[in-house]
Enzyme design. Structure first.
Site, PDB file in Angstrom:
ATOM      1  N   SER A 159      18.851 -35.091  47.117  1.00  0.00           N
ATOM      2  CA  SER A 159      20.082 -35.799  46.767  1.00  0.00           C
ATOM      3  C   SER A 159      20.052 -36.063  45.264  1.00  0.00           C
ATOM      4  CB  SER A 159      20.113 -37.143  47.509  1.00  0.00           C
ATOM      5  OG  SER A 159      21.120 -37.989  46.986  1.00  0.00           O
ATOM      6  N   TYR A 201      16.491 -45.106  50.938  1.00  0.00           N
ATOM      7  CA  TYR A 201      17.018 -43.750  50.737  1.00  0.00           C
ATOM      8  C   TYR A 201      16.536 -43.182  49.400  1.00  0.00           C
ATOM      9  CZ  TYR A 201      20.586 -40.013  50.786  1.00  0.00           C
ATOM     10  OH  TYR A 201      21.234 -38.806  50.781  1.00  0.00           O
TER      11      TYR A 201
HETATM   12  P1  NAD Z   1      25.330 -35.982  58.640  1.00  0.00           P
HETATM   13  O1  NAD Z   1      25.270 -37.371  59.143  1.00  0.00           O
HETATM   14  O2  NAD Z   1      26.606 -35.217  58.732  1.00  0.00           O
HETATM   15  O3  NAD Z   1      24.183 -35.093  59.295  1.00  0.00           O
HETATM   16  C1  NAD Z   1      22.884 -35.583  59.489  1.00  0.00           C
HETATM   17  C2  NAD Z   1      22.189 -34.729  60.517  1.00  0.00           C
HETATM   18  O4  NAD Z   1      20.869 -35.249  60.733  1.00  0.00           O
HETATM   19  C3  NAD Z   1      22.882 -34.731  61.888  1.00  0.00           C
HETATM   20  O5  NAD Z   1      22.779 -33.459  62.494  1.00  0.00           O
HETATM   21  C4  NAD Z   1      22.067 -35.761  62.668  1.00  0.00           C
HETATM   22  O6  NAD Z   1      22.129 -35.589  64.084  1.00  0.00           O
HETATM   23  C5  NAD Z   1      20.679 -35.449  62.133  1.00  0.00           C
HETATM   24  N1  NAD Z   1      19.716 -36.511  62.391  1.00  0.00           N
HETATM   25  C6  NAD Z   1      19.808 -37.834  62.105  1.00  0.00           C
HETATM   26  N2  NAD Z   1      18.731 -38.476  62.566  1.00  0.00           N
HETATM   27  C7  NAD Z   1      17.938 -37.541  63.140  1.00  0.00           C
HETATM   28  C8  NAD Z   1      16.671 -37.596  63.801  1.00  0.00           C
HETATM   29  N3  NAD Z   1      15.996 -38.738  63.976  1.00  0.00           N
HETATM   30  N4  NAD Z   1      16.166 -36.437  64.282  1.00  0.00           N
HETATM   31  C9  NAD Z   1      16.830 -35.258  64.147  1.00  0.00           C
HETATM   32  N5  NAD Z   1      18.016 -35.166  63.533  1.00  0.00           N
HETATM   33  C10 NAD Z   1      18.561 -36.291  63.038  1.00  0.00           C
HETATM   34  O7  NAD Z   1      24.863 -36.094  57.115  1.00  0.00           O
HETATM   35  P2  NAD Z   1      24.913 -35.091  55.879  1.00  0.00           P
HETATM   36  O8  NAD Z   1      25.727 -35.738  54.834  1.00  0.00           O
HETATM   37  O9  NAD Z   1      25.237 -33.708  56.309  1.00  0.00           O
HETATM   38  O10 NAD Z   1      23.403 -35.195  55.387  1.00  0.00           O
HETATM   39  C11 NAD Z   1      22.473 -34.137  55.476  1.00  0.00           C
HETATM   40  C12 NAD Z   1      21.432 -34.308  54.391  1.00  0.00           C
HETATM   41  O11 NAD Z   1      22.072 -34.228  53.118  1.00  0.00           O
HETATM   42  C13 NAD Z   1      20.709 -35.645  54.421  1.00  0.00           C
HETATM   43  O12 NAD Z   1      19.335 -35.463  54.143  1.00  0.00           O
HETATM   44  C14 NAD Z   1      21.380 -36.434  53.319  1.00  0.00           C
HETATM   45  O13 NAD Z   1      20.537 -37.416  52.778  1.00  0.00           O
HETATM   46  C15 NAD Z   1      21.657 -35.315  52.339  1.00  0.00           C
HETATM   47  N6  NAD Z   1      22.703 -35.638  51.351  1.00  0.00           N
HETATM   48  C16 NAD Z   1      23.965 -35.926  51.747  1.00  0.00           C
HETATM   49  C17 NAD Z   1      24.920 -36.239  50.792  1.00  0.00           C
HETATM   50  C18 NAD Z   1      26.341 -36.560  51.151  1.00  0.00           C
HETATM   51  O14 NAD Z   1      27.075 -37.015  50.260  1.00  0.00           O
HETATM   52  N7  NAD Z   1      26.782 -36.342  52.370  1.00  0.00           N
HETATM   53  C19 NAD Z   1      24.571 -36.252  49.428  1.00  0.00           C
HETATM   54  C20 NAD Z   1      23.264 -35.948  49.074  1.00  0.00           C
HETATM   55  C21 NAD Z   1      22.333 -35.640  50.045  1.00  0.00           C
END
Ligand code: NAD
Length: 260
Positions: free
Chosen positions: A142, A155
């Site tokens: 991130s 986080y």
């Molecule tokens: P999201 O909530 O859409 O997806 C998260 C995924 O992780 C889902 O499939 C969920 O079921 C899974 N998950 C959660 N807990 C779990 C567990 N205990 N075991 C197995 N799976 C689990 O979120 P996203 O935005 O797609 O995030 C994905 C990654 O991207 C994360 O690591 C997040 O920190 C990172 N990220 C997101 C953003 C953003 O703005 N959305 C920005 C930077 C980084």
């Protein structure tokens, strides 16, 4: 990356992970999906991804807080596909609270899912990659792996940890045809971010549109959300032969956030 290779993408039932899995499937890569959600919806997603792209797609419900379940997932992925060629550590959750009120259970869960699960998947995938003298590890970190925001202590700590882990693994596997890198997205409109919007609007007494413009996108000079497709295309690039010399580093996909 070649057709017929295999990829494990953690947290791929939603958002960025789903987009990355879809992009790999389009390249002819067999995929293991992982994450939570409605069983029927996940099965539809799995079957659609397989039939649309002519690849094998498996689903594994391993909970990323449970090392034994992670171990079983990696073993069954390797058995099904003859190894694990690509590993994307993407599963993640968020929780926002002042540090003095931060629930201990939330801290532990964020560290387990956003950081320690990458250690477990990686330690189990590396032997398969070394054997084939080829492998790609992509950690979805991130912008918060580089800079902090208040109220996101767990986080930010976990994502900074992912960056240190990425560099260390890259050095260890550098002579085995394996690379390890992090992608650092800015804000992407996925369920993880969408869930924060109504709460932030209520807490600050502003509209949801104002939250998007004045809180989330305030950090992003482009004033645009990053898209899932842009992050997925970066992951595909990191798995290409053109990226063979890119290792131990981070690619910012953050609309200029960390340039300021
Ligand atoms: P999201 O909530 O859409 O997806 C998260 C995924 O992780 C889902 O499939 C969920 O079921 C899974 N998950 C959660 N807990 C779990 C567990 N205990 N075991 C197995 N799976 C689990 O979120 P996203 O935005 O797609 O995030 C994905 C990654 O991207 C994360 O690591 C997040 O920190 C990172 N990220 C997101 C953003 C953003 O703005 N959305 C920005 C930077 C980084």
């Amino acid at each position: 990356m070649q057709k017929g290779m295999s990829a494990v993408v953690t947290g791929s039932t939603s958002g960025i992970g789903h987009g990355i899995a879809e992009a790999f499937a389009k390249e002819g890569v067999n995929v293991v999906l992982n994450g939570f959600g409605d069983a029927k919806e996940i099965e539809k997603l799995r079957a659609d991804m397989a039939s649309k792209n002519g690849v094998k797609v498996l689903y594994d419900a391993a909970d990323m807080t449970k090392p034994d379940q992670i171990e079983a997932m990696m073993r069954s992925a390797a058995q099904a596909f003859g190894g694990v060629d690509i590993l994307v550590n993407n599963a993640g959750i968020q929780f926002v609270s002042p540090v003095e009120d931060f629930p201990v259970a939330k801290w532990d869960a964020i560290l387990a899912i956003n950081l320690s699960s990458s250690f477990h998947t990686t330690r189990l995938a590396v032997p398969y990659m070394k054997r084939k003298k080829w492998g790609r590890i992509v950690n979805v970190a991130s912008a918060h792996a580089m800079v902090a925001s208040p109220f996101k202590s767990a986080y930010v700590a976990a994502k900074h940890g992912v960056m240190g882990f990425t560099k260390t693994v890259a050095l260890e596997v550098a002579q085995h045809g394996v690379t390890c890198n992090a992608i650092c997205p800015g804000y992407v409109l996925t369920p993880l971010v969408e869930k924060q919007i109504p709460d932030t609007a209520k807490a600050r007494g502003i509209t949801e549109e104002q939250v998007k413009r004045d809180v989330l996108l305030a950090a992003q000079p482009t004033k645009q959300f990053v898209t899932v497709e842009q992050v997925a295309a970066t992951a595909v690039f990191l798995c290409s032969d053109a990226a063979a010399s890119i290792t131990g580093t981070n690619i910012m996909v953050d609309g200029g956030w960390t340039a300021e």
